[in-house]
Scaffold this motif. Structure first.
Motif, PDB file in Angstrom:
ATOM      1  N   LEU A  75       0.902  -1.320  -0.141  1.00 38.46           N
ATOM      2  CA  LEU A  75      -0.096  -0.139  -0.073  1.00 38.46           C
ATOM      3  C   LEU A  75       0.850   1.130  -0.025  1.00 38.46           C
ATOM      4  O   LEU A  75       0.453   2.053  -0.786  1.00 38.46           O
ATOM      5  CB  LEU A  75      -0.988  -0.129   1.260  1.00 38.46           C
ATOM      6  N   HIS A  76       1.805   1.253   0.956  1.00 37.81           N
ATOM      7  CA  HIS A  76       2.694   2.442   1.103  1.00 37.81           C
ATOM      8  C   HIS A  76       3.425   2.658  -0.425  1.00 37.81           C
ATOM      9  O   HIS A  76       3.584   3.955  -0.979  1.00 37.81           O
ATOM     10  CB  HIS A  76       3.853   2.198   2.221  1.00 37.81           C
ATOM     11  N   ALA A  77       4.197   1.625  -1.037  1.00 35.52           N
ATOM     12  CA  ALA A  77       4.662   1.753  -2.409  1.00 35.52           C
ATOM     13  C   ALA A  77       3.597   2.251  -3.374  1.00 35.52           C
ATOM     14  O   ALA A  77       4.192   3.098  -4.236  1.00 35.52           O
ATOM     15  CB  ALA A  77       5.277   0.387  -2.732  1.00 35.52           C
ATOM     16  N   ALA A  78       2.443   1.733  -3.458  1.00 33.83           N
ATOM     17  CA  ALA A  78       1.589   2.294  -4.479  1.00 33.83           C
ATOM     18  C   ALA A  78       1.340   3.785  -4.406  1.00 33.83           C
ATOM     19  O   ALA A  78       1.080   4.252  -5.326  1.00 33.83           O
ATOM     20  CB  ALA A  78       0.196   1.302  -4.414  1.00 33.83           C
ATOM     21  N   LEU A  79       0.947   4.044  -3.121  1.00 32.94           N
ATOM     22  CA  LEU A  79       0.815   5.451  -2.849  1.00 32.94           C
ATOM     23  C   LEU A  79       1.883   6.412  -3.154  1.00 32.94           C
ATOM     24  O   LEU A  79       1.865   7.412  -3.743  1.00 32.94           O
ATOM     25  CB  LEU A  79       0.011   5.777  -1.518  1.00 32.94           C
ATOM     26  N   GLN A  80       3.051   5.872  -2.775  1.00 34.02           N
ATOM     27  CA  GLN A  80       4.310   6.691  -3.006  1.00 34.02           C
ATOM     28  C   GLN A  80       4.732   6.828  -4.282  1.00 34.02           C
ATOM     29  O   GLN A  80       5.141   7.835  -4.917  1.00 34.02           O
ATOM     30  CB  GLN A  80       5.494   5.906  -2.252  1.00 34.02           C
ATOM     31  N   GLY A  81       4.358   5.838  -5.049  1.00 30.74           N
ATOM     32  CA  GLY A  81       4.587   5.571  -6.671  1.00 30.74           C
ATOM     33  C   GLY A  81       3.502   6.764  -7.323  1.00 30.74           C
ATOM     34  O   GLY A  81       3.633   7.260  -8.512  1.00 30.74           O
ATOM     35  N   GLU A  88       1.092   8.498   6.821  1.00 31.57           N
ATOM     36  CA  GLU A  88       0.719   8.345   8.313  1.00 31.57           C
ATOM     37  C   GLU A  88      -0.762   8.696   8.597  1.00 31.57           C
ATOM     38  O   GLU A  88      -1.377   7.998   9.235  1.00 31.57           O
ATOM     39  CB  GLU A  88       1.753   9.108   9.269  1.00 31.57           C
ATOM     40  N   ALA A  89      -0.869   9.700   7.734  1.00 33.26           N
ATOM     41  CA  ALA A  89      -2.390  10.215   7.991  1.00 33.26           C
ATOM     42  C   ALA A  89      -3.215   9.229   7.426  1.00 33.26           C
ATOM     43  O   ALA A  89      -4.362   9.195   8.029  1.00 33.26           O
ATOM     44  CB  ALA A  89      -2.576  11.688   7.210  1.00 33.26           C
ATOM     45  N   ARG A  90      -2.952   8.526   6.445  1.00 33.39           N
ATOM     46  CA  ARG A  90      -3.896   7.587   5.808  1.00 33.39           C
ATOM     47  C   ARG A  90      -3.932   6.235   6.465  1.00 33.39           C
ATOM     48  O   ARG A  90      -4.716   5.556   6.136  1.00 33.39           O
ATOM     49  CB  ARG A  90      -3.472   7.545   4.178  1.00 33.39           C
ATOM     50  N   ASP A  91      -2.831   6.003   7.105  1.00 30.79           N
ATOM     51  CA  ASP A  91      -2.608   4.716   7.595  1.00 30.79           C
ATOM     52  C   ASP A  91      -3.535   4.474   9.108  1.00 30.79           C
ATOM     53  O   ASP A  91      -3.226   5.322   9.918  1.00 30.79           O
ATOM     54  CB  ASP A  91      -1.170   4.536   7.900  1.00 30.79           C
ATOM     55  N   ASP A 127      -9.894 -12.044  -2.093  1.00 28.87           N
ATOM     56  CA  ASP A 127      -8.371 -11.781  -2.403  1.00 28.87           C
ATOM     57  C   ASP A 127      -8.168 -10.494  -1.844  1.00 28.87           C
ATOM     58  O   ASP A 127      -8.574  -9.848  -0.768  1.00 28.87           O
ATOM     59  CB  ASP A 127      -8.482 -11.496  -3.919  1.00 28.87           C
ATOM     60  N   VAL A 128      -6.847 -10.143  -2.091  1.00 27.05           N
ATOM     61  CA  VAL A 128      -6.119  -9.123  -1.268  1.00 27.05           C
ATOM     62  C   VAL A 128      -6.929  -7.727  -1.490  1.00 27.05           C
ATOM     63  O   VAL A 128      -7.030  -7.011  -0.713  1.00 27.05           O
ATOM     64  CB  VAL A 128      -4.657  -8.941  -1.466  1.00 27.05           C
ATOM     65  N   LYS A 129      -7.184  -7.666  -2.725  1.00 25.76           N
ATOM     66  CA  LYS A 129      -7.829  -6.214  -3.035  1.00 25.76           C
ATOM     67  C   LYS A 129      -9.154  -5.958  -2.436  1.00 25.76           C
ATOM     68  O   LYS A 129      -9.351  -4.865  -1.890  1.00 25.76           O
ATOM     69  CB  LYS A 129      -8.313  -6.265  -4.726  1.00 25.76           C
ATOM     70  N   ASP A 130      -9.956  -7.048  -2.160  1.00 24.07           N
ATOM     71  CA  ASP A 130     -10.972  -6.898  -1.208  1.00 24.07           C
ATOM     72  C   ASP A 130     -10.954  -6.581   0.080  1.00 24.07           C
ATOM     73  O   ASP A 130     -11.666  -5.852   0.851  1.00 24.07           O
ATOM     74  CB  ASP A 130     -12.185  -7.955  -1.499  1.00 24.07           C
ATOM     75  N   TRP A 131      -9.925  -7.365   0.461  1.00 19.84           N
ATOM     76  CA  TRP A 131      -9.507  -7.076   1.835  1.00 19.84           C
ATOM     77  C   TRP A 131      -9.069  -5.532   2.108  1.00 19.84           C
ATOM     78  O   TRP A 131      -9.482  -5.007   3.110  1.00 19.84           O
ATOM     79  CB  TRP A 131      -8.327  -8.041   2.533  1.00 19.84           C
ATOM     80  N   VAL A 132      -8.169  -5.276   1.375  1.00 21.42           N
ATOM     81  CA  VAL A 132      -7.745  -3.519   1.376  1.00 21.42           C
ATOM     82  C   VAL A 132      -8.877  -2.723   1.188  1.00 21.42           C
ATOM     83  O   VAL A 132      -8.662  -1.567   1.906  1.00 21.42           O
ATOM     84  CB  VAL A 132      -6.441  -3.492   0.495  1.00 21.42           C
ATOM     85  N   ASP A 133      -9.841  -2.958   0.299  1.00 23.36           N
ATOM     86  CA  ASP A 133     -10.819  -2.129  -0.046  1.00 23.36           C
ATOM     87  C   ASP A 133     -11.669  -2.131   1.281  1.00 23.36           C
ATOM     88  O   ASP A 133     -12.188  -0.945   1.644  1.00 23.36           O
ATOM     89  CB  ASP A 133     -11.903  -2.785  -1.150  1.00 23.36           C
ATOM     90  N   LEU A 134     -11.927  -3.010   2.101  1.00 26.35           N
ATOM     91  CA  LEU A 134     -12.554  -3.050   3.388  1.00 26.35           C
ATOM     92  C   LEU A 134     -12.013  -2.648   4.580  1.00 26.35           C
ATOM     93  O   LEU A 134     -12.271  -1.536   5.188  1.00 26.35           O
ATOM     94  CB  LEU A 134     -12.955  -4.427   3.785  1.00 26.35           C
ATOM     95  N   PHE A 135     -10.697  -3.004   4.967  1.00 27.62           N
ATOM     96  CA  PHE A 135      -9.999  -2.626   5.942  1.00 27.62           C
ATOM     97  C   PHE A 135      -8.866  -1.538   5.713  1.00 27.62           C
ATOM     98  O   PHE A 135      -8.548  -0.913   6.718  1.00 27.62           O
ATOM     99  CB  PHE A 135      -9.017  -3.884   6.465  1.00 27.62           C
ATOM    100  N   GLY A 136      -8.407  -1.336   4.552  1.00 22.18           N
ATOM    101  CA  GLY A 136      -7.458  -0.350   4.358  1.00 22.18           C
ATOM    102  C   GLY A 136      -7.969   0.930   3.279  1.00 22.18           C
ATOM    103  O   GLY A 136      -7.215   1.403   2.899  1.00 22.18           O
ATOM    104  N   ASN A 137      -9.269   0.939   3.281  1.00 22.13           N
ATOM    105  CA  ASN A 137      -9.776   2.169   2.771  1.00 22.13           C
ATOM    106  C   ASN A 137      -9.322   3.477   2.755  1.00 22.13           C
ATOM    107  O   ASN A 137      -9.475   4.390   1.888  1.00 22.13           O
ATOM    108  CB  ASN A 137     -11.402   1.925   2.517  1.00 22.13           C
ATOM    109  N   THR A 138      -8.729   3.728   3.960  1.00 20.39           N
ATOM    110  CA  THR A 138      -8.408   5.166   4.195  1.00 20.39           C
ATOM    111  C   THR A 138      -7.262   5.305   3.408  1.00 20.39           C
ATOM    112  O   THR A 138      -7.002   6.714   2.830  1.00 20.39           O
ATOM    113  CB  THR A 138      -8.059   5.368   5.586  1.00 20.39           C
ATOM    114  N   PHE A 139      -6.683   4.604   2.891  1.00 22.29           N
ATOM    115  CA  PHE A 139      -5.438   4.661   1.927  1.00 22.29           C
ATOM    116  C   PHE A 139      -5.843   5.387   0.571  1.00 22.29           C
ATOM    117  O   PHE A 139      -5.131   5.816  -0.181  1.00 22.29           O
ATOM    118  CB  PHE A 139      -4.643   3.416   1.632  1.00 22.29           C
TER     119      PHE A 139
END
Length: 185
Positions: A75-81, A88-91, A127-139
């Motif tokens: 997640l961090h790499a995708a956003l930094q890219g 930190e504000a998004r995590d 899959d990982v995409k769905d997990w991130v969409d649910l739990f890491g959506n602030t990113f």
């Protein structure tokens, strides 16, 4: 769940763990998979101390240091890219290690009976995409649908090591911090 507990005569309420209002009310406080969502563990532990009677117990399991390391780094790499620097504000997570949580518990007068980090690879139901969409959506806040989808695809590709061919699914690299402590008199 809170209403069910109230129906059973149990004192239950919903409130922010960083702003607990209870004073000397409980013999025990139990938390499971919640405190890693709190940024300020100092405020949480102070509130737990205040809520417990002397000699009360605090039992907790939360995401610990190294939890979802592969997913988080992706997640961090995708956003930094994409030029995003306010990670930190998004995590949304705060994964403590044994040493920092031990110091915090002792600071507030707890004697630690046990504390440990436990690697616990956990099967994802999707899959990982769905997990991130649910739990890491602030990113993903502020991204249009196309960019959001591209970030999710990139994160999933970067998490290929989490795929378990034998089981035909992803296993998230969970690490739990589990502890039990007693508030001294």
């Amino acid at each position: 769940m809170v209403q069910s507990m109230k129906d059973d005569g149990i004192n239950a309420a919903v409130m922010d763990a960083e702003d607990l209002t209870f004073v000397d009310q409980f013999d025990a406080v139990f938390s499971n998979a919640a405190l890693h969502w709190c940024k300020d563990h100092d405020k949480v532990i102070a509130g737990v101390k205040k809520a417990l009677v002397p000699g009360g117990r605090f039992v907790c399991e939360q995401g610990g240091f190294g939890n979802i390391k592969v997913i988080r780094e992706a997640l961090h790499a995708a956003l930094q890219g994409r030029g995003i620097t306010d990670l930190e504000a998004r995590d949304p997570w705060n994964f403590s290690d044994v040493e920092s949580m031990s110091r915090l518990l002792v600071k507030y007068g707890f004697t630690i009976n046990s504390i440990e980090l436990i690697p616990r690879p956990t099967r994802l139901p999707t899959d990982v995409k769905d997990w991130v969409d649910l739990f890491g959506n602030t990113f993903l806040v502020g991204f249009d649908a196309e960019t959001r989808a591209a970030v999710l695809e990139e994160v999933q590709a970067a998490c290929a090591s989490l795929w378990d061919e034998d089981h035909g699914c992803y296993f998230a690299d969970y690490v739990r911090l589990r502890y039990e402590a007693k508030l001294e008199h």
